[in-house]
Design a protein around this motif. Structure first.
Motif, PDB file in Angstrom:
ATOM      1  N   ASN A 253       0.735  -1.265   0.021  1.00 20.05           N
ATOM      2  CA  ASN A 253       0.028   0.245   0.223  1.00 20.05           C
ATOM      3  C   ASN A 253       0.656   0.961   0.011  1.00 20.05           C
ATOM      4  O   ASN A 253       0.261   2.293   0.574  1.00 20.05           O
ATOM      5  CB  ASN A 253      -0.790   0.002   1.462  1.00 20.05           C
ATOM      6  CG  ASN A 253      -1.651   1.100   0.874  1.00 20.05           C
ATOM      7  OD1 ASN A 253      -2.284   2.068   0.198  1.00 20.05           O
ATOM      8  ND2 ASN A 253      -2.063   1.410   2.401  1.00 20.05           N
ATOM      9  N   ARG A 284      -4.973  -8.644  -2.189  1.00 21.07           N
ATOM     10  CA  ARG A 284      -4.968  -7.285  -1.552  1.00 21.07           C
ATOM     11  C   ARG A 284      -3.935  -6.639  -1.058  1.00 21.07           C
ATOM     12  O   ARG A 284      -2.961  -7.246  -0.280  1.00 21.07           O
ATOM     13  CB  ARG A 284      -5.978  -7.593  -0.231  1.00 21.07           C
ATOM     14  CG  ARG A 284      -7.273  -7.873  -1.086  1.00 21.07           C
ATOM     15  CD  ARG A 284      -8.600  -8.188  -0.020  1.00 21.07           C
ATOM     16  NE  ARG A 284      -9.870  -8.936  -0.897  1.00 21.07           N
ATOM     17  CZ  ARG A 284     -10.433  -9.805  -0.471  1.00 21.07           C
ATOM     18  NH1 ARG A 284      -9.924 -10.270   0.698  1.00 21.07           N
ATOM     19  NH2 ARG A 284     -11.729 -10.291  -1.534  1.00 21.07           N
ATOM     20  N   PRO A 285      -3.824  -5.635   0.176  1.00 24.08           N
ATOM     21  CA  PRO A 285      -2.398  -4.713   0.030  1.00 24.08           C
ATOM     22  C   PRO A 285      -2.534  -5.568   1.233  1.00 24.08           C
ATOM     23  O   PRO A 285      -3.370  -5.671   2.157  1.00 24.08           O
ATOM     24  CB  PRO A 285      -2.782  -2.985  -0.441  1.00 24.08           C
ATOM     25  CG  PRO A 285      -3.931  -3.021  -0.716  1.00 24.08           C
ATOM     26  CD  PRO A 285      -4.785  -4.368  -0.884  1.00 24.08           C
ATOM     27  N   ARG A 287      -1.855  -4.497   5.488  1.00 23.37           N
ATOM     28  CA  ARG A 287      -2.204  -3.329   5.467  1.00 23.37           C
ATOM     29  C   ARG A 287      -1.346  -2.797   7.166  1.00 23.37           C
ATOM     30  O   ARG A 287      -1.838  -2.803   8.232  1.00 23.37           O
ATOM     31  CB  ARG A 287      -3.132  -3.448   5.701  1.00 23.37           C
ATOM     32  CG  ARG A 287      -4.991  -3.250   5.144  1.00 23.37           C
ATOM     33  CD  ARG A 287      -5.879  -2.290   5.708  1.00 23.37           C
ATOM     34  NE  ARG A 287      -7.086  -2.700   4.952  1.00 23.37           N
ATOM     35  CZ  ARG A 287      -7.850  -2.662   4.907  1.00 23.37           C
ATOM     36  NH1 ARG A 287      -8.441  -1.883   6.615  1.00 23.37           N
ATOM     37  NH2 ARG A 287      -8.908  -3.039   4.532  1.00 23.37           N
ATOM     38  N   LEU A 293      -8.118   2.800   4.355  1.00 25.98           N
ATOM     39  CA  LEU A 293      -8.192   2.416   2.824  1.00 25.98           C
ATOM     40  C   LEU A 293      -9.692   2.208   2.614  1.00 25.98           C
ATOM     41  O   LEU A 293     -10.385   1.651   3.261  1.00 25.98           O
ATOM     42  CB  LEU A 293      -7.823   1.341   2.204  1.00 25.98           C
ATOM     43  CG  LEU A 293      -5.915   1.559   2.070  1.00 25.98           C
ATOM     44  CD1 LEU A 293      -5.307  -0.063   1.996  1.00 25.98           C
ATOM     45  CD2 LEU A 293      -5.882   2.830   0.935  1.00 25.98           C
ATOM     46  N   GLU A 297     -10.462   1.967  -2.901  1.00 25.51           N
ATOM     47  CA  GLU A 297      -9.493   2.241  -2.155  1.00 25.51           C
ATOM     48  C   GLU A 297      -8.532   1.049  -2.468  1.00 25.51           C
ATOM     49  O   GLU A 297      -7.832   0.446  -3.816  1.00 25.51           O
ATOM     50  CB  GLU A 297      -8.875   3.386  -2.031  1.00 25.51           C
ATOM     51  CG  GLU A 297      -8.856   4.525  -1.986  1.00 25.51           C
ATOM     52  CD  GLU A 297      -8.513   5.305  -0.916  1.00 25.51           C
ATOM     53  OE1 GLU A 297      -8.588   6.973  -0.863  1.00 25.51           O
ATOM     54  OE2 GLU A 297      -8.166   4.510   0.179  1.00 25.51           O
ATOM     55  N   GLN A 298      -8.893  -0.194  -1.874  1.00 23.94           N
ATOM     56  CA  GLN A 298      -8.695  -1.492  -1.821  1.00 23.94           C
ATOM     57  C   GLN A 298      -8.529  -1.679  -2.504  1.00 23.94           C
ATOM     58  O   GLN A 298      -7.526  -2.639  -3.603  1.00 23.94           O
ATOM     59  CB  GLN A 298      -9.122  -2.090  -0.439  1.00 23.94           C
ATOM     60  CG  GLN A 298      -8.679  -3.543  -0.335  1.00 23.94           C
ATOM     61  CD  GLN A 298      -9.163  -4.387   0.724  1.00 23.94           C
ATOM     62  OE1 GLN A 298      -7.875  -4.111   1.644  1.00 23.94           O
ATOM     63  NE2 GLN A 298      -9.958  -5.241   0.738  1.00 23.94           N
ATOM     64  N   ILE A 301      -6.251  -1.318  -5.374  1.00 23.67           N
ATOM     65  CA  ILE A 301      -4.790  -0.896  -5.363  1.00 23.67           C
ATOM     66  C   ILE A 301      -4.417  -2.634  -5.960  1.00 23.67           C
ATOM     67  O   ILE A 301      -3.705  -3.392  -6.666  1.00 23.67           O
ATOM     68  CB  ILE A 301      -4.538  -1.266  -4.264  1.00 23.67           C
ATOM     69  CG1 ILE A 301      -4.337   0.149  -4.224  1.00 23.67           C
ATOM     70  CG2 ILE A 301      -3.462  -1.824  -3.688  1.00 23.67           C
ATOM     71  CD1 ILE A 301      -4.628   0.812  -2.211  1.00 23.67           C
ATOM     72  N   HIS A 305      -1.770  -4.137  -8.228  1.00 19.49           N
ATOM     73  CA  HIS A 305      -0.800  -5.120  -7.744  1.00 19.49           C
ATOM     74  C   HIS A 305      -1.145  -6.389  -8.899  1.00 19.49           C
ATOM     75  O   HIS A 305       0.020  -6.949  -9.521  1.00 19.49           O
ATOM     76  CB  HIS A 305      -1.428  -5.862  -6.509  1.00 19.49           C
ATOM     77  CG  HIS A 305      -0.858  -6.638  -5.846  1.00 19.49           C
ATOM     78  ND1 HIS A 305      -1.268  -6.828  -4.522  1.00 19.49           N
ATOM     79  CD2 HIS A 305       0.769  -7.412  -6.236  1.00 19.49           C
ATOM     80  CE1 HIS A 305      -0.365  -7.639  -3.605  1.00 19.49           C
ATOM     81  NE2 HIS A 305       1.195  -7.509  -4.879  1.00 19.49           N
TER      82      HIS A 305
END
Ligand SMILES: O=P(O)(O)OC[C@H]1O[C@](O)(COP(=O)(O)O)[C@@H](O)[C@@H]1O
Ligand SMILES: [Mn+2]
Length: 644
Positions: A253, A284-285, A287, A293, A297-298, A301, A305
């Protein structure tokens, strides 16, 4: 006799016998001063605030000096408050000032604090020359501070003069600046030289701020880490390195670093991502930042990714194919996938794949980039190579950095020296020659420098070699058999995620082996040590950072928040002063605000690694060697120009 042209040049600067003599006296005297303090840090991984803290407190050294001087006159909380003022003078001043109700009180406090700071600066500079101290003083106050520092008032003739000076500083509104300046002077004098043993970049949010700090630092060198070389590779034209840095930023992230800090437009990548990808738990980023987020936004990303990971995997194939000496055909993973059955056969075993995202892959030609993918990566490369800020940071990494460094008898190296199980240096064939040990590392470094000097060449051998250092078996920076990124995204069986380490990582426990490696780098095995980063030391499991009877010191203690649960601490640093070496283990660092409010310093536990029998002098250091050469030239000048 020395080269006469050189003596001519020297004679321009020292144009009389007295000048030559004065300089010789000066340099000879410096050789007899105690050696300056070296400070070693590694694996900073973008953790700017924690880095700032150890830098500002000199790994606890500032506090030691404060305690030495004031333990009899100040209480524990007062010592802490004063230390915090030295670490963070701007912020702490504001906090303290807000507590005074009268001008008189504040004035008295100012005078007391300036007196204390002057004592501290004088103590911290006691092993340096006056000229070095002068360089460390805030420029606008050099004259005043020197007057105050060197006040000799045996006859009390100047009492009023000094008192007036302080009064004026206060009434002319200069006192805050003076305090701030003296605090930074103290910090600077506490550490003479900083070594960053690799991995400034990736995982954490602020590598660029670390770079800016290093650029402004008075004396520093860097040993490249694998993550730093990945960024160098991207800037030097390696598209696969570039895909990797963006992938890691997405994973942690940190895409802000790419977009906002370095000004790279991610819109084309986002468009591609929106078109082909959806939500996917494997992408998924992570955290680790406090920042929340939104779902939206998630999701964005997560898509980016995936898009950049697939581009990365595709870009790896042609390099592996065109560079047989990399010996990486095992990593042609896209070709090992059965796209109909959604499984892959790796090292003879077939695994079901999960969380796949192969929409842009043509099973007939799995490594072929779609036109859109090609355009995206080309545009990204163009912007990354035209980012002024990145250019500044990468040039500095090249200028101050190298793959390894011999310094004051020690070998500083981020990763490893690739070894065979039997302790031989592991060989690699490169363009028809075989290299091992120090020679191999020198070749890696030469290719890195060549690639950097030729950013327009993107698919040449040198640029591919930079990527090889990120991920290849014989890389001194990676130090593992293979990087299992693909397996970690798509295969459940954790066995496939393991990255087998080079034998170096258990052989380095052995003293004889470390002596052999020191000798390989022309260092004296009796006195030298290897200072290593890269692999987090798991204090939690009782692992010892000091290995091989002190010949090997591993200082990756986990500045990286993502790894702190594995290490159990928040990083090691190493101090090497004229009395010997000390390892410092830092407890978790929460925030600067906490330090400022509570005055509580992060607990740092010091451990003696080694004590010098005799205090080490400048004469025995790298700088001492240079000074001795200068003295010898000056002696030649004196003999052949002024005495004949
Ligand atoms: O923790 P992540 O982001 O999955 O990254 C793991 C990758 O990072 C590496 O550990 C390299 O990074 P380090 O130099 O910090 O160890 C690889 O060996 C590994 O594949
Ligand atoms: Mn590393």
């Amino acid at each position: 006799m020395k080269n006469s042209k050189y003596l001519d040049l020297l004679a321009q600067k020292y144009d009389s016998e007295e000048k030559v003599a004065t300089e010789i006296i000066n340099l000879e005297a410096i050789l007899n001063l105690p050696k300056g303090t070296e400070h070693f840090v590694s694996d900073l991984h973008g953790e700017y605030q924690a880095f700032q803290h150890v830098l500002r407190n000199g790994s606890g050294n500032v506090k030691v000096k404060i305690r030495d001087l004031f333990k009899d006159e100040l209480q524990e909380d007062e010592l802490n408050e004063f230390a915090t003022l030295v670490y963070y003078p701007e912020e702490k001043l504001q906090l303290i000032k807000s507590h005074f109700s009268s001008k008189k009180e504040l004035r008295d406090w100012y005078i007391e604090v300036i007196e204390r700071l002057l004592k501290l600066v004088s103590y911290a500079s006691s092993k340096y020359t006056r000229s070095k101290l002068r360089k460390a003083l805030p420029k606008q106050f050099v004259y005043i501070i020197e007057e105050l520092l060197y006040k000799t008032d045996e006859f009390t003739n100047k009492k009023d003069y000094y008192a007036k000076m302080l009064e004026q500083i206060i009434s002319l509104g200069q006192v805050d600046k003076l305090i701030i300046g003296l605090a930074y002077t103290t910090q600077r004098l506490t550490v003479d030289h900083l070594h960053v043993v690799g991995d400034i970049y990736d995982r954490g949010p602020d590598p660029h701020k670390i770079m800016d700090t290093l650029i402004g630092y008075h004396s520093v060198d860097i040993q490249w880490g694998n993550h730093d070389v990945l960024w160098l590779g991207a800037y030097s034209g390696s598209k696969v390195c570039l895909a990797n840095i963006i992938r890691i930023c997405a994973r942690y992230n940190n895409l802000d670093i790419i977009e906002d800090v370095y000004g790279i437009n991610l819109r084309p990548l986002l468009n591609l991502a929106e078109q082909y990808y959806d939500d996917n738990p494997a992408f998924r980023p992570k955290r680790i930042s406090d920042e929340k987020l939104t779902e939206q936004e998630q999701l964005q990303i997560t898509k980016i990714h995936q898009a950049i990971s697939i581009i990365q995997f595709k870009l790896e194939s042609p390099i592996i194919k065109r560079r047989s000496c990399f010996d990486m055909t095992d990593r042609l993973l896209l070709e090992k996938v059965d796209y109909a059955k959604n499984e892959a056969t790796i090292h003879g075993k077939t695994y079901a794949l999960q969380n796949t995202c192969f929409a842009t892959i043509d099973p007939e030609q799995p490594d072929r980039l779609l036109d859109e993918e090609q355009q995206v990566i080309d545009k990204l490369l163009f912007s990354i190579q035209h980012s002024e800020k990145l250019a500044r940071h990468m040039k500095f990494l090249m200028k101050k950095g190298s793959l390894y460094l011999q310094y004051n008898g020690n070998l500083l190296i981020h990763g490893c020296i690739p070894l065979e199980e039997n302790g031989d240096m592991k060989k690699m064939d490169i363009e028809g020659e075989s290299y091992a040990g120090r020679e191999l590392l020198d070749v890696f470094e030469q290719y890195t420098r060549y690639a950097f000097a030729h950013p327009e060449e993107t698919d040449d051998f040198a640029t591919d070699m930079v990527w090889y250092q990120w991920t290849g078996e014989n890389s001194s920076l990676f130090g593992k058999r293979e990087m299992t990124t693909f397996e970690r995204y798509f295969i459940q069986d954790k066995e496939t995620h393991k990255e087998r380490k080079n034998p170096y990582y258990h052989l380095r426990e052995d003293e004889e082996m470390c002596r052999k490696m020191l000798a390989e780098f022309d260092l004296n095995p009796e006195h030298g040590r290897i200072i290593n980063g890269h692999t987090p030391v798991k204090e939690i499991d009782g692992e010892d950072p000091v290995k091989a009877n002190g010949k090997m010191i591993v200082i990756d203690g986990g500045f990286s928040k993502a790894y702190q649960s594995t290490t159990g601490i928040a990083g090691y640093t190493l101090l090497y002063n004229s009395y010997g070496m000390q390892l410092v283990a830092h407890q978790l660092f929460n925030s600067k605000e906490e330090v400022l409010q509570n005055g509580t310093d992060v607990l740092s536990i010091k451990r003696l690694v080694d004590e010098e029998l005799q205090r080490k002098k400048v004469r025995e250091t790298n700088i001492g060697e240079e000074l001795l050469q200068e003295i010898s030239s000056l002696n030649s000048l004196r003999k052949h120009r002024y005495m004949e």
